[in-house]
Write a protein that holds these residues in place. Structure first.
Motif, short mmCIF file in Angstrom:
data_model
loop_
_atom_site.label_atom_id
_atom_site.label_comp_id
_atom_site.label_asym_id
_atom_site.label_seq_id
_atom_site.Cartn_x
_atom_site.Cartn_y
_atom_site.Cartn_z
N ALA A 173 4.64 57.01 12.34
CA ALA A 173 4.23 56.64 10.97
C ALA A 173 3.05 57.53 10.60
CB ALA A 173 3.82 55.17 10.91
N LEU A 174 3.01 57.97 9.35
CA LEU A 174 1.94 58.85 8.90
C LEU A 174 1.27 58.23 7.68
CD1 LEU A 174 0.31 61.47 8.64
CD2 LEU A 174 2.31 62.53 7.56
N MET A 175 0.06 57.74 7.87
CA MET A 175 -0.67 57.09 6.78
C MET A 175 -1.64 58.10 6.16
SD MET A 175 0.59 54.02 6.82
CE MET A 175 2.15 54.67 7.36
N VAL A 192 5.78 48.95 0.29
CA VAL A 192 4.80 47.89 0.52
C VAL A 192 3.48 48.29 -0.16
CG1 VAL A 192 5.86 47.10 2.66
CG2 VAL A 192 4.10 48.86 2.73
N VAL A 193 2.62 47.27 -0.38
CA VAL A 193 1.44 47.49 -1.23
C VAL A 193 0.16 47.10 -0.50
CG1 VAL A 193 0.34 46.77 -3.40
CG2 VAL A 193 2.82 47.04 -3.30
N ARG A 236 -0.73 47.65 7.13
CA ARG A 236 -0.67 46.98 8.44
C ARG A 236 0.78 46.82 8.90
NH1 ARG A 236 -5.30 44.47 10.49
NH2 ARG A 236 -3.90 43.41 11.93
N GLU A 237 1.64 46.44 7.95
CA GLU A 237 3.06 46.25 8.26
C GLU A 237 3.69 47.55 8.76
OE1 GLU A 237 6.21 44.85 5.32
OE2 GLU A 237 4.44 43.62 4.83
N LEU A 238 3.38 48.65 8.06
CA LEU A 238 4.00 49.93 8.41
C LEU A 238 3.53 50.45 9.77
CD1 LEU A 238 3.72 51.86 5.00
CD2 LEU A 238 5.70 50.64 5.92
N CYS A 239 2.35 50.00 10.20
CA CYS A 239 1.77 50.50 11.45
C CYS A 239 2.22 49.67 12.65
CB CYS A 239 0.25 50.49 11.39
SG CYS A 239 -0.37 51.55 10.12
N ALA A 274 -4.37 47.76 12.97
CA ALA A 274 -2.99 47.30 13.15
C ALA A 274 -2.28 48.12 14.23
CB ALA A 274 -2.23 47.40 11.83
N THR A 275 -2.56 49.42 14.27
CA THR A 275 -1.89 50.27 15.26
C THR A 275 -2.32 49.86 16.68
OG1 THR A 275 -1.92 52.08 13.68
CG2 THR A 275 -1.53 52.65 15.98
#
Ligand code: NAD
Ligand code: MG
Length: 387
Positions: free
Chosen positions: A9-11, A80-81, A87-90, A111-112
Motif C-alpha cells: 500500500a502506498l499512502m 475510503v475517506v 487506517r483501513e487501507l493499511c 495502523a501499519t
C-alpha cells in the motif's frame, strides 16, 4: 511455481516520495503488487495511479473528494475517506509506504505497525510527534520499521552488524546534511532570503514542506529526533555533519573508531527500493557512483548560530514527553504560513522557538494526548502569526 507477489500500500501516492515509489514499483511488476493508494487534492493524478495499477482501495481526504474521484475510477474500486479510511487501507498489505506529508501521516504509521506489517517510513513527523505511542505499536508481532529517509536508511544498513539492544558498540551516529540552499550564508544575508531562494535545493528535489525544512535545517533537527527514536539511541550520541555533495548518506562511528558509511548518488528511489526489497537488494541503476572520474567529498560542522533549528530540536529531545510533538506541529504551521506568504523565511524558526517557550510538560501517554498536544501547539503558533 512463481512466488506470490508482495502486497504493497502506498499512502501519499501523488507526492514526491509517492511518485518515486511508483517508479520503483513499475520496474518490479513480478515482485510487488500495489493494492491500495491514497492522496490529497490531486485527484486526476490519483485516479491515473488507481487505473494504471488496478488497485483495489483508495483513500481521499473528504466526502467531496470521494464523489469527484468516483467519477474517474472503476466502480469496483473501494474509496475510503479520512484518517479512518487510511487506517483501513493499511491493514492487510505486507508493506505500507508512508509518504504522507506531516502529522496527517500518523494513522498510517500506527495502523501499519498495529497490523504487524512492514512500515517503509518516509513520514518522519509521525515518529517524532508520537514516539511513545509508536514505540508500543512497534511491539506488535511482525511489525517492522524500515526507514525511507535516506540518512536513516544509511544508518540502518551500517548498523546491520550491531544487534545488541542500545547499541553499546556504537560511539555515535553521524547524520549528514547537504546544508540546503543557504549553506555558507551569513545571518545578515539570510534576513533577505526569499521563497524562491528557499525552494531551490542544491541536491534533492522534494515536496515543498521538506524543502523549506531543509533550508532552515529543521529537517535535520527532525531527523536527529527520528534517528533517536528509530535506533533507540540518546540524542547526545547523534551528531550532524554538513556534506554538500549528498553522496555519503550518513555514518556510524563504533567505539573502536571505525566509521561505516553508505554512499550512492542522491536519489530517493534507492532507499525506497531498499525498504521494499530488504533483505534482498533490487538490481537497478539509480545509485551507481563513477569512481573513474575525480570525486571530492567534503565534510564540515553545521553553523548552529545561523541555523538555530538544530539546537531547538536537541532541546526538544532532552525535554522529552510532548516537546518533540510541539516542535514538529509549530514548525508545520510556520512552514505553511511561509509558503502562503504570511511570514518571512527569517520568522519561521523564531516563531517555532516562541511556541516552545510556552511548552507545558506532558508525558504523551496515549494517542489522545498526542492529538491534544499537536492541536495545542498549533493553536499557540497560529495565535503568534501576524494577522
Ligand atoms: P509531498 O508534499 O510531495 O507529498 C505528500 C503526499 O501526502 C501527497 O500525496 C499528498 O496528497 C499527501 N497528503 C498531504 N496532506 C495530507 C493529508 N492531510 N491527508 C492525507 N494525505 C495528505 O511530500 P514529500 O516530499 O513526498 O514528503 C512526504 C514525507 O516524506 C514527508 O514526511 C517528508 O518529510 C518525507 N521525506 C521526503 C523526502 C523527499 O525526498 N521528498 C525525503 C525524505 C523524507
Ligand atoms: Mg533525509
Amino acid at each position: 511455481m512463481t512466488a506470490p507477489r508482495t502486497r504493497v500500500a502506498l499512502m501519499g501516492a501523488t507526492g514526491s516520495i509517492g511518485t518515486q515509489t511508483l517508479e520503483v514499483l513499475r520496474r518490479e511488476p513480478d515482485t510487488f503488487e500495489l493494492v491500495a493508494v491514497s492522496g490529497g487534492r490531486r485527484l486526476e493524478e490519483l485516479a491515473a495511479v488507481v487505473n494504471e495499477f488496478r488497485v483495489h482501495g483508495v483513500g481521499v481526504v473528504d466526502e467531496k473528494d470521494r464523489r469527484s474521484l468516483s467519477r474517474l475510477v472503476s466502480s469496483h474500486v473501494e474509496i475510503v475517506v479520512g484518517p479512518e479510511g487510511l487506517r483501513e487501507l493499511c491493514t492487510g498489505p505486507e508493506v505500507v509506504v508512508n509518504a504522507v506529508m506531516g502529522f496527517a501521516g500518523l494513522p498510517v504509521t500506527l495502523a501499519t505497525l498495529e497490523s504487524g506489517a512492514r512500515l517503509a517510513l518516509a513520514n518522519k513527523e509521525s515518529l517524532v510527534a508520537a514516539a511513545p505511542v509508536v514505540a508500543r505499536a512497534r511491539h506488535t508481532p511482525g511489525a517492522q520499521i524500515l526507514p525511507v529517509d535516506s540518512e536513516h536508511c544509511a544508518i540502518y544498513q551500517c548498523l546491520e552488524g550491531s544487534t545488541q539492544p542500545g547499541h553499546p558498540d556504537v560511539a555515535q551516529l553521524l547524520l549528514t546534511a547537504s546544508g540546503g540552499p543557504f549553506r555558507g550564508w551569513s545571518r545578515d544575508r539570510l534576513g533577505a532570503a526569499t521563497r524562491a531562494d528557499a525552494l531551490a535545493h542544491p541536491t534533492w528535489s522534494m515536496g515543498p514542506k521538506i524543502t523549506i525544512d531543509s533550508s532552515t535545517l529543521m529537517n535535520k533537527g527532525l531527523e536527529v529526533l527520528e534517528a533517536s527514536v528509530l535506533f533507540d539511541i540518546d540524542v547526545d550520541r547523534i551528531d550532524v555533519v554538513v556534506h554538500p555533495q549528498s553522496i555519503v548518506h550518513s555514518m556510524v562511528e563504533f567505539v573502536d573508531g571505525s566509521v561505516l558509511a553508505q554512499l550512492s548518488r542522491p536519489d530517493m528511489r534507492l532507499p525506497i527500493a531498499y525498504c521494499l526489497g530488504a533483505p534482498e537488494r533490487l538490481a537497478h541503476h539509480w545509485g551507481q557512483l563513477n569512481f573513474r572520474t575525480p570525486l571530492t567529498l567534503e565534510f564540515e560542522p553545521p553553523d548552529r548560530v545561523a541555523f538555530p533549528a538544530l539546537d531547538l530540536a536537541y532541546g526538544a529531545a532532552r525535554r522529552g514527553g510532548a516537546a518533540p510533538a510541539w516542535l514538529s506541529a509549530a514548525n508545520e504551521v510556520c512552514v505553511e504560513a511561509f509558503l502562503g506568504g504570511r511570514i518571512g523565511w527569517g520568522d519561521i524558526i523564531p516563531l517555532v522557538a516562541r511556541t516552545m517557550d510556552e511548552y507545558v510538560e506532558d508525558p504523551l501517554a496515549s494517542l489522545d494526548a498526542v492529538v491534544e498536544n499537536d492541536a495545542r501547539a498549533r493553536r499557540i503558533t497560529h495565535g503568534n502569526l501576524p494577522s
